[in-house]
Design a protein around this motif. Sequence first.
Motif, PDB file in Angstrom:
ATOM      1  N   ILE A 344     -24.310  84.393  79.827  1.00 50.89           N
ATOM      2  CA  ILE A 344     -25.765  84.195  79.743  1.00 50.89           C
ATOM      3  C   ILE A 344     -26.085  83.726  78.334  1.00 50.89           C
ATOM      4  O   ILE A 344     -25.651  84.334  77.351  1.00 50.89           O
ATOM      5  N   GLU A 345     -26.815  82.633  78.235  1.00 49.10           N
ATOM      6  CA  GLU A 345     -27.212  82.092  76.941  1.00 49.10           C
ATOM      7  C   GLU A 345     -28.719  81.904  76.941  1.00 49.10           C
ATOM      8  O   GLU A 345     -29.273  81.306  77.863  1.00 49.10           O
ATOM      9  N   GLU A 346     -29.375  82.425  75.920  1.00 45.55           N
ATOM     10  CA  GLU A 346     -30.828  82.269  75.815  1.00 45.55           C
ATOM     11  C   GLU A 346     -31.180  80.974  75.080  1.00 45.55           C
ATOM     12  O   GLU A 346     -30.372  80.375  74.388  1.00 45.55           O
ATOM     13  N   ASP A 347     -32.419  80.557  75.290  1.00 43.01           N
ATOM     14  CA  ASP A 347     -32.998  79.387  74.599  1.00 43.01           C
ATOM     15  C   ASP A 347     -32.237  78.115  74.897  1.00 43.01           C
ATOM     16  O   ASP A 347     -32.057  77.256  74.025  1.00 43.01           O
ATOM     17  N   THR A 348     -31.760  77.943  76.137  1.00 49.34           N
ATOM     18  CA  THR A 348     -31.135  76.675  76.520  1.00 49.34           C
ATOM     19  C   THR A 348     -32.225  75.693  76.932  1.00 49.34           C
ATOM     20  O   THR A 348     -33.366  76.051  77.210  1.00 49.34           O
ATOM     21  N   ALA A 349     -31.808  74.439  77.020  1.00 51.96           N
ATOM     22  CA  ALA A 349     -32.786  73.402  77.401  1.00 51.96           C
ATOM     23  C   ALA A 349     -33.083  73.439  78.880  1.00 51.96           C
ATOM     24  O   ALA A 349     -34.105  72.916  79.328  1.00 51.96           O
ATOM     25  N   GLY A 350     -32.170  74.019  79.694  1.00 57.49           N
ATOM     26  CA  GLY A 350     -32.383  74.074  81.125  1.00 57.49           C
ATOM     27  C   GLY A 350     -32.426  72.728  81.790  1.00 57.49           C
ATOM     28  O   GLY A 350     -33.264  72.473  82.644  1.00 57.49           O
ATOM     29  N   ASN A 351     -31.524  71.840  81.419  1.00 58.53           N
ATOM     30  CA  ASN A 351     -31.529  70.480  81.976  1.00 58.53           C
ATOM     31  C   ASN A 351     -31.231  70.489  83.454  1.00 58.53           C
ATOM     32  O   ASN A 351     -30.459  71.276  83.929  1.00 58.53           O
TER      33      ASN A 351
END
Length: 351
Positions: A344-351
């Motif tokens: 789990i990684e926070e603050d991704t761009a969510g492309n």
Amino acid sequence: MKIAVYGASGYQGKLVLAEAVRRGLDLVLTGRDAARLRQAAATVGLSGPDIRLAAADDHQALLAAFREADAVVNCAGPFTPTGPAVVRAAIAAGVPYVDTAGEQPYVKAVFDTFGAQAEAAGVSVVPAANDACVPGDLIAALLAERLGPLEEITSIHVITGGGGPSRGSLRSVIESIDIIKAGGLVYDDGDWRVGLPARKTSITLPGGAEAIPVAKFPLTEVVTIPRHVQVRHVEGLAEAALSARLSVPLDPSIIADLPEGPTEQARESQRFTYVLDAVALDGRRARGVVAGPDTYGTTATIAVESARRLVTGPAKPGVLAPAQAYDPAAFLDFLLLHDVRWTIEEDTAGN
């Protein structure tokens, strides 16, 4: 511990048997054809197997088989026509139930139909204990734990290799063709709906250089996630090429002549990546990723472990999403032992 495997002679059923044997569990092999069940037992090295004949419409035979077990794993797809009868029998027998279903309408029907019955009987029922729904649902719970109330979760499936689907999977596609063509159910503002446009049309995988086209697809975690996560919108997507391929109606007459399922070598070459992109109400983002090999083998591992946990650490009664039945991080960490990785990684761009 004794597990009753319904549909034990099928492709997925034999993989579940092999996993249960590997883990030293006792088994009840249940289905309609004694010869095929004996052959399945021989395939996984079972001598003197406990075989109980029961068609899905024979309630008394199912009851007799299930009462001899501590839990039921149903592998007999397509699940839409026969699964409800097996769920009903497991509840009547007072035995925890899981299945390997991937049919979105069936999974929703289990929640809608059997919730009160299972709760009254004190029985835990976890549908869709498969390679995608369980880890995806568990990751969603952890995302919500980090971000709080969510605006949306998008689940995206990307699978490479594998040698093609099993005959059972193809029959499930036929059973679900209408919902596949419609793009599946989407959860939106408190209810499940059909016909809403996808919010994403492409995704860049972790470490990927190019965006992959995606399209709406009826994923089962769309049914389970809103039952325990405070979220406004949940949708499922898959590679656009896969969605298009499975939207073309199949001729049922040709399936019987196809291989039962992919070879072991083909399964070993398969890789899956399931991405869950979450957006909080305040705009913060996080991405959960589950990646591993062999969807059918991973489903067997997850189904057996799901049943085992319902027996050894009983969940509350009723029809449950995976995260309502199991500790999310503990189950995901168990999967690390089987080469299924999660992050789990926070603050991704969510492309």
